[in-house]
Design an enzyme around this catalytic site. Structure first.
Site, short mmCIF file in Angstrom:
data_model
loop_
_atom_site.label_atom_id
_atom_site.label_comp_id
_atom_site.label_asym_id
_atom_site.label_seq_id
_atom_site.Cartn_x
_atom_site.Cartn_y
_atom_site.Cartn_z
N HIS A 73 113.47 104.76 7.07
CA HIS A 73 112.75 106.06 6.97
C HIS A 73 113.57 107.51 6.67
O HIS A 73 114.30 107.76 7.17
CB HIS A 73 111.40 106.15 7.39
CG HIS A 73 112.34 106.78 9.33
ND1 HIS A 73 112.23 107.89 9.47
CD2 HIS A 73 111.98 106.36 10.18
CE1 HIS A 73 112.54 107.83 10.90
NE2 HIS A 73 112.70 106.69 11.36
N GLY A 74 113.03 108.19 5.91
CA GLY A 74 113.41 109.84 5.94
C GLY A 74 113.91 110.40 7.03
O GLY A 74 113.11 110.22 7.95
N GLU A 75 113.95 111.27 7.29
CA GLU A 75 113.99 112.24 8.31
C GLU A 75 112.96 112.65 8.79
O GLU A 75 111.59 113.01 8.27
CB GLU A 75 115.03 113.07 8.47
CG GLU A 75 115.26 114.82 9.19
CD GLU A 75 115.04 115.75 9.10
OE1 GLU A 75 117.22 116.49 10.06
OE2 GLU A 75 114.80 116.40 8.82
N SER A 76 112.53 112.86 10.35
CA SER A 76 111.48 112.54 10.64
C SER A 76 111.23 114.04 11.77
O SER A 76 112.08 114.33 11.61
CB SER A 76 110.42 111.24 11.47
OG SER A 76 111.98 111.61 12.84
N THR B 251 111.51 108.85 19.23
CA THR B 251 110.99 108.62 18.58
C THR B 251 109.84 107.47 18.97
O THR B 251 108.75 107.61 19.51
CB THR B 251 110.38 108.88 17.37
OG1 THR B 251 111.41 110.10 17.38
CG2 THR B 251 109.02 109.00 16.92
N ARG C 74 106.47 107.86 8.88
CA ARG C 74 106.86 107.62 8.63
C ARG C 74 108.07 107.12 7.59
O ARG C 74 108.34 107.38 6.57
CB ARG C 74 107.50 108.21 9.55
CG ARG C 74 108.74 107.31 10.61
CD ARG C 74 109.06 107.96 12.10
NE ARG C 74 109.04 107.28 12.88
CZ ARG C 74 109.25 106.82 14.02
NH1 ARG C 74 107.38 107.22 14.37
NH2 ARG C 74 109.07 106.03 14.78
N GLU D 79 109.16 101.06 15.16
CA GLU D 79 110.18 101.18 15.99
C GLU D 79 110.40 100.62 16.94
O GLU D 79 109.63 100.34 17.87
CB GLU D 79 110.66 102.77 16.03
CG GLU D 79 112.41 103.41 16.58
CD GLU D 79 113.06 103.29 15.99
OE1 GLU D 79 113.21 101.72 17.04
OE2 GLU D 79 113.78 103.92 15.85
N TYR E 288 110.25 103.63 23.31
CA TYR E 288 111.69 103.46 24.07
C TYR E 288 111.06 104.47 24.67
O TYR E 288 111.45 104.49 25.99
CB TYR E 288 112.32 105.42 23.19
CG TYR E 288 113.45 105.07 22.46
CD1 TYR E 288 114.51 104.54 22.93
CD2 TYR E 288 113.26 105.36 20.87
CE1 TYR E 288 115.51 104.17 22.59
CE2 TYR E 288 113.81 105.07 20.57
CZ TYR E 288 115.05 104.20 20.32
OH TYR E 288 116.65 104.32 20.11
N ARG F 115 121.65 102.15 22.24
CA ARG F 115 122.36 101.21 22.40
C ARG F 115 122.79 100.29 22.13
O ARG F 115 122.92 98.82 21.66
CB ARG F 115 123.77 101.69 21.54
CG ARG F 115 123.26 102.93 21.02
CD ARG F 115 122.68 102.13 19.07
NE ARG F 115 122.96 103.67 18.00
CZ ARG F 115 121.39 104.27 17.64
NH1 ARG F 115 120.44 103.05 18.68
NH2 ARG F 115 121.06 104.79 16.78
N GLY G 113 115.22 102.40 11.97
CA GLY G 113 116.57 102.60 13.00
C GLY G 113 116.95 101.37 13.93
O GLY G 113 117.62 100.17 13.29
#
Length: 250
Positions: free
Chosen positions: A9-12, A21, A60, A87, A90, A115, A183
């Protein structure tokens, strides 16, 4: 030879604010909308078309796909929305500023949380308002499958059933497939496709809004892959993603 196109996706809004996020449903920034539209133009100018698209249940990624379809005049193409492309979750880090978290816990610890392959962040409590229970997006997902935190290993395990049961058969059937995701769900797919080791996956950064093309053989083994766009700009975008989890990024 088959082709598969992946796009993060583009920048959120929380990318811009450098916050973790995960499954929080934030929208694109104006820059993110522009990145998504530009991706659609790049794909159109390069002669791509699609028969089916896959995306997550988070706006997004969905809006990014809309922009790409709009620019390519492919709004009619069927879309599969799946929580499996969300995504990575987290956990208790959701909503926290990455640089501030690194300043508190150290760059190394945050890098591990962001990561590493098999170390999840601290989990949410089931009663936390950020937990996915009760969210209508996940009404048909068994409660025990909904995460309160995830590492990349968990994300791979979540994504692969969709790949094996739906995406891969579509590719093998000759359909032109586009995946608009996130990502870490893209990192999960790339790890699987390219056979990247658990250690080496730490260094893989996926830039926002840049089409990633895979050329695959008859067994869906990658022949090569490449980003569409200006190589220098793409390298800068990847470096910016890598920098997000460091205390100095604040």
């Amino acid at each position: 030879m088959y082709k598969l196109v992946l796009i993060r996706h583009g920048e959120s809004t929380w990318n811009k604010e450098n916050r973790f996020t995960g499954w929080v449903d934030v929208d694109l920034t104006e820059q993110g909308n522009s990145e998504a539209r530009q991706a659609g133009l790049l794909l159109k100018e390069a002669g791509y078309t699609f028969d089916i698209a896959y995306t997550s249940v988070l706006k997004r990624a969905i809006r990014t796909l809309w922009h790409v379809q709009d620019q390519m005049d492919l709004m009619y193409v069927p879309v599969v929305h799946s929580w499996r492309l969300n995504e990575r979750h987290y956990g208790a880090l959701s909503g926290l500023n990455k640089a501030e978290t690194a300043a508190k816990y150290g760059d190394e610890q945050v890098l591990v949380w962001r990561r590493s392959y098999d170390t999840p962040p601290p989990a949410l409590e089931p009663t936390d308002e950020r937990a996915p229970y009760g969210d209508p997006r996940y009404a048909k997902v068994p409660r025990e499958q909904l995460p309160l935190t995830e590492c990349l290993k968990d994300t791979v395990a979540r994504v692969l059933p969709l790949w094996n049961e739906s995406i891969a058969p579509a590719v093998k059937a000759g359909k032109q497939v586009l995946i608009a995701a996130h990502g870490n769900s893209i990192r999960a797919l790339v790890k699987y496709l390219d056979g990247i080791s658990d250690a080496d996956i730490v260094g893989l950064n996926i830039p926002n809004g840049v089409p990633l093309v895979y050329e695959l053989d008859a067994n869906l083994t990658p022949i090569r892959h490449y980003y569409l766009g200006d190589p220098e700009a793409i390298a800068k975008a990847q470096a910016a993603v890598a920098q997000q989890g460091k205390a100095s990024a604040a």
